[in-house]
Design a protein around this motif. Structure first.
Motif, PDB file in Angstrom:
ATOM      1  N   MET A  24       0.853  -1.176   0.000  1.00 26.19           N
ATOM      2  CA  MET A  24       0.000   0.000   0.000  1.00 26.19           C
ATOM      3  C   MET A  24       0.900   1.240   0.000  1.00 26.19           C
ATOM      4  O   MET A  24       1.800   1.363   0.806  1.00 26.19           O
ATOM      5  CB  MET A  24      -0.885  -0.037   1.247  1.00 26.19           C
ATOM      6  N   ALA A  25       0.656   2.144  -0.906  1.00 27.27           N
ATOM      7  CA  ALA A  25       1.427   3.377  -1.011  1.00 27.27           C
ATOM      8  C   ALA A  25       0.981   4.369   0.060  1.00 27.27           C
ATOM      9  O   ALA A  25      -0.069   4.203   0.689  1.00 27.27           O
ATOM     10  CB  ALA A  25       1.242   3.992  -2.392  1.00 27.27           C
ATOM     11  N   PHE A  26       1.781   5.411   0.257  1.00 26.20           N
ATOM     12  CA  PHE A  26       1.458   6.419   1.269  1.00 26.20           C
ATOM     13  C   PHE A  26       0.033   6.926   1.124  1.00 26.20           C
ATOM     14  O   PHE A  26      -0.700   7.025   2.112  1.00 26.20           O
ATOM     15  CB  PHE A  26       2.447   7.597   1.206  1.00 26.20           C
ATOM     16  N   LYS A  27      -0.374   7.254  -0.090  1.00 30.31           N
ATOM     17  CA  LYS A  27      -1.697   7.856  -0.272  1.00 30.31           C
ATOM     18  C   LYS A  27      -2.811   6.930   0.211  1.00 30.31           C
ATOM     19  O   LYS A  27      -3.748   7.384   0.866  1.00 30.31           O
ATOM     20  CB  LYS A  27      -1.922   8.292  -1.723  1.00 30.31           C
ATOM     21  N   GLU A  28      -2.710   5.639  -0.072  1.00 35.85           N
ATOM     22  CA  GLU A  28      -3.717   4.693   0.406  1.00 35.85           C
ATOM     23  C   GLU A  28      -3.606   4.481   1.910  1.00 35.85           C
ATOM     24  O   GLU A  28      -4.601   4.325   2.606  1.00 35.85           O
ATOM     25  CB  GLU A  28      -3.601   3.343  -0.309  1.00 35.85           C
ATOM     26  N   ASN A  29      -2.379   4.469   2.398  1.00 38.00           N
ATOM     27  CA  ASN A  29      -2.158   4.263   3.824  1.00 38.00           C
ATOM     28  C   ASN A  29      -2.735   5.425   4.643  1.00 38.00           C
ATOM     29  O   ASN A  29      -3.370   5.200   5.675  1.00 38.00           O
ATOM     30  CB  ASN A  29      -0.665   4.091   4.108  1.00 38.00           C
ATOM     31  N   LEU A  30      -2.521   6.642   4.187  1.00 40.24           N
ATOM     32  CA  LEU A  30      -3.071   7.801   4.888  1.00 40.24           C
ATOM     33  C   LEU A  30      -4.590   7.719   4.931  1.00 40.24           C
ATOM     34  O   LEU A  30      -5.210   7.921   5.982  1.00 40.24           O
ATOM     35  CB  LEU A  30      -2.629   9.096   4.209  1.00 40.24           C
ATOM     36  N   LYS A  31      -5.188   7.408   3.811  1.00 36.45           N
ATOM     37  CA  LYS A  31      -6.645   7.297   3.742  1.00 36.45           C
ATOM     38  C   LYS A  31      -7.148   6.197   4.688  1.00 36.45           C
ATOM     39  O   LYS A  31      -8.131   6.381   5.403  1.00 36.45           O
ATOM     40  CB  LYS A  31      -7.070   7.006   2.300  1.00 36.45           C
ATOM     41  N   TYR A  32      -6.458   5.072   4.694  1.00 38.38           N
ATOM     42  CA  TYR A  32      -6.840   3.965   5.572  1.00 38.38           C
ATOM     43  C   TYR A  32      -6.747   4.370   7.048  1.00 38.38           C
ATOM     44  O   TYR A  32      -7.688   4.154   7.819  1.00 38.38           O
ATOM     45  CB  TYR A  32      -5.941   2.754   5.289  1.00 38.38           C
ATOM     46  N   LEU A  33      -5.611   4.950   7.440  1.00 32.63           N
ATOM     47  CA  LEU A  33      -5.425   5.360   8.831  1.00 32.63           C
ATOM     48  C   LEU A  33      -6.448   6.412   9.244  1.00 32.63           C
ATOM     49  O   LEU A  33      -6.993   6.363  10.349  1.00 32.63           O
ATOM     50  CB  LEU A  33      -4.007   5.896   9.042  1.00 32.63           C
ATOM     51  N   ARG A  34      -6.709   7.343   8.352  1.00 33.76           N
ATOM     52  CA  ARG A  34      -7.686   8.399   8.635  1.00 33.76           C
ATOM     53  C   ARG A  34      -9.074   7.795   8.869  1.00 33.76           C
ATOM     54  O   ARG A  34      -9.759   8.133   9.834  1.00 33.76           O
ATOM     55  CB  ARG A  34      -7.718   9.397   7.477  1.00 33.76           C
ATOM     56  N   ARG A  35      -9.464   6.888   8.014  1.00 33.78           N
ATOM     57  CA  ARG A  35     -10.789   6.273   8.134  1.00 33.78           C
ATOM     58  C   ARG A  35     -10.889   5.378   9.363  1.00 33.78           C
ATOM     59  O   ARG A  35     -11.956   5.276   9.966  1.00 33.78           O
ATOM     60  CB  ARG A  35     -11.117   5.491   6.868  1.00 33.78           C
ATOM     61  N   GLN A  36      -9.787   4.730   9.736  1.00 34.51           N
ATOM     62  CA  GLN A  36      -9.788   3.898  10.941  1.00 34.51           C
ATOM     63  C   GLN A  36     -10.096   4.738  12.183  1.00 34.51           C
ATOM     64  O   GLN A  36     -10.661   4.225  13.147  1.00 34.51           O
ATOM     65  CB  GLN A  36      -8.437   3.196  11.122  1.00 34.51           C
ATOM     66  N   GLN A  37      -9.711   5.992  12.148  1.00 32.61           N
ATOM     67  CA  GLN A  37      -9.955   6.904  13.267  1.00 32.61           C
ATOM     68  C   GLN A  37     -11.254   7.697  13.095  1.00 32.61           C
ATOM     69  O   GLN A  37     -11.533   8.608  13.875  1.00 32.61           O
ATOM     70  CB  GLN A  37      -8.783   7.885  13.411  1.00 32.61           C
ATOM     71  N   ASN A  38     -12.020   7.372  12.051  1.00 27.44           N
ATOM     72  CA  ASN A  38     -13.262   8.096  11.734  1.00 27.44           C
ATOM     73  C   ASN A  38     -13.026   9.589  11.580  1.00 27.44           C
ATOM     74  O   ASN A  38     -13.784  10.410  12.092  1.00 27.44           O
ATOM     75  CB  ASN A  38     -14.346   7.831  12.783  1.00 27.44           C
ATOM     76  N   LEU A  39     -11.963   9.934  10.871  1.00 27.19           N
ATOM     77  CA  LEU A  39     -11.609  11.326  10.627  1.00 27.19           C
ATOM     78  C   LEU A  39     -11.852  11.673   9.167  1.00 27.19           C
ATOM     79  O   LEU A  39     -11.678  10.839   8.283  1.00 27.19           O
ATOM     80  CB  LEU A  39     -10.131  11.569  10.940  1.00 27.19           C
ATOM     81  N   GLY A  40     -12.223  12.917   8.932  1.00 32.06           N
ATOM     82  CA  GLY A  40     -12.334  13.421   7.575  1.00 32.06           C
ATOM     83  C   GLY A  40     -11.043  14.099   7.163  1.00 32.06           C
ATOM     84  O   GLY A  40     -10.161  14.345   7.991  1.00 32.06           O
ATOM     85  N   GLN A  41     -10.948  14.409   5.897  1.00 28.99           N
ATOM     86  CA  GLN A  41      -9.762  15.120   5.417  1.00 28.99           C
ATOM     87  C   GLN A  41      -9.629  16.468   6.119  1.00 28.99           C
ATOM     88  O   GLN A  41      -8.526  16.914   6.417  1.00 28.99           O
ATOM     89  CB  GLN A  41      -9.832  15.316   3.909  1.00 28.99           C
ATOM     90  N   LYS A  42     -10.754  17.094   6.410  1.00 31.02           N
ATOM     91  CA  LYS A  42     -10.732  18.389   7.100  1.00 31.02           C
ATOM     92  C   LYS A  42     -10.120  18.247   8.491  1.00 31.02           C
ATOM     93  O   LYS A  42      -9.383  19.125   8.941  1.00 31.02           O
ATOM     94  CB  LYS A  42     -12.137  18.969   7.196  1.00 31.02           C
ATOM     95  N   ASP A  43     -10.407  17.135   9.163  1.00 28.78           N
ATOM     96  CA  ASP A  43      -9.830  16.904  10.496  1.00 28.78           C
ATOM     97  C   ASP A  43      -8.313  16.821  10.417  1.00 28.78           C
ATOM     98  O   ASP A  43      -7.607  17.417  11.237  1.00 28.78           O
ATOM     99  CB  ASP A  43     -10.382  15.608  11.098  1.00 28.78           C
ATOM    100  N   ILE A  44      -7.806  16.093   9.437  1.00 29.42           N
ATOM    101  CA  ILE A  44      -6.355  15.977   9.260  1.00 29.42           C
ATOM    102  C   ILE A  44      -5.759  17.343   8.938  1.00 29.42           C
ATOM    103  O   ILE A  44      -4.705  17.719   9.462  1.00 29.42           O
ATOM    104  CB  ILE A  44      -6.005  14.957   8.161  1.00 29.42           C
ATOM    105  N   ALA A  45      -6.435  18.097   8.095  1.00 35.25           N
ATOM    106  CA  ALA A  45      -5.960  19.441   7.739  1.00 35.25           C
ATOM    107  C   ALA A  45      -5.849  20.315   8.992  1.00 35.25           C
ATOM    108  O   ALA A  45      -4.861  21.033   9.167  1.00 35.25           O
ATOM    109  CB  ALA A  45      -6.892  20.075   6.718  1.00 35.25           C
ATOM    110  N   GLU A  46      -6.835  20.238   9.861  1.00 37.55           N
ATOM    111  CA  GLU A  46      -6.802  21.042  11.081  1.00 37.55           C
ATOM    112  C   GLU A  46      -5.693  20.589  12.027  1.00 37.55           C
ATOM    113  O   GLU A  46      -5.010  21.418  12.626  1.00 37.55           O
ATOM    114  CB  GLU A  46      -8.157  20.986  11.777  1.00 37.55           C
ATOM    115  N   ILE A  47      -5.512  19.285  12.152  1.00 33.71           N
ATOM    116  CA  ILE A  47      -4.470  18.748  13.023  1.00 33.71           C
ATOM    117  C   ILE A  47      -3.094  19.227  12.565  1.00 33.71           C
ATOM    118  O   ILE A  47      -2.241  19.579  13.384  1.00 33.71           O
ATOM    119  CB  ILE A  47      -4.528  17.204  13.041  1.00 33.71           C
ATOM    120  N   LEU A  48      -2.882  19.271  11.238  1.00 32.88           N
ATOM    121  CA  LEU A  48      -1.576  19.647  10.692  1.00 32.88           C
ATOM    122  C   LEU A  48      -1.478  21.119  10.301  1.00 32.88           C
ATOM    123  O   LEU A  48      -0.459  21.546   9.742  1.00 32.88           O
ATOM    124  CB  LEU A  48      -1.246  18.772   9.481  1.00 32.88           C
ATOM    125  N   ASN A  49      -2.546  21.854  10.568  1.00 33.19           N
ATOM    126  CA  ASN A  49      -2.563  23.275  10.234  1.00 33.19           C
ATOM    127  C   ASN A  49      -2.266  23.499   8.748  1.00 33.19           C
ATOM    128  O   ASN A  49      -1.400  24.280   8.364  1.00 33.19           O
ATOM    129  CB  ASN A  49      -1.582  24.061  11.106  1.00 33.19           C
TER     130      ASN A  49
END
Length: 65
Positions: free
Chosen positions: A1-26
């Protein structure tokens, strides 16, 4: 699994949206979307922050063998 798929997988495992990740990383929603589509990749400092947040190693995050 490439980074892009891995990020999506990890994000979904935590029930997070892309907006949540954006806020966490500013960063922006568009940037996170670009990461998940493979259009661009995060900086090393952003990778470290993601690995810390998801409690995985950098190697696991980027699927480095």
């Amino acid at each position: 699994m490439a980074f892009k798929e891995n990020l999506k997988y990890l994000r979904r495992q935590q029930n997070l949206g892309q907006k949540d990740i954006a806020e966490i990383l500013n960063t922006t929603l568009k940037t996170v979307s670009h990461w998940e589509t493979g259009y661009c990749e995060p900086s090393i400092s952003q990778l470290i922050a993601l690995a810390d947040y998801f409690d995985v190693t950098l190697d696991e995050l980027v699927e480095r063998k």
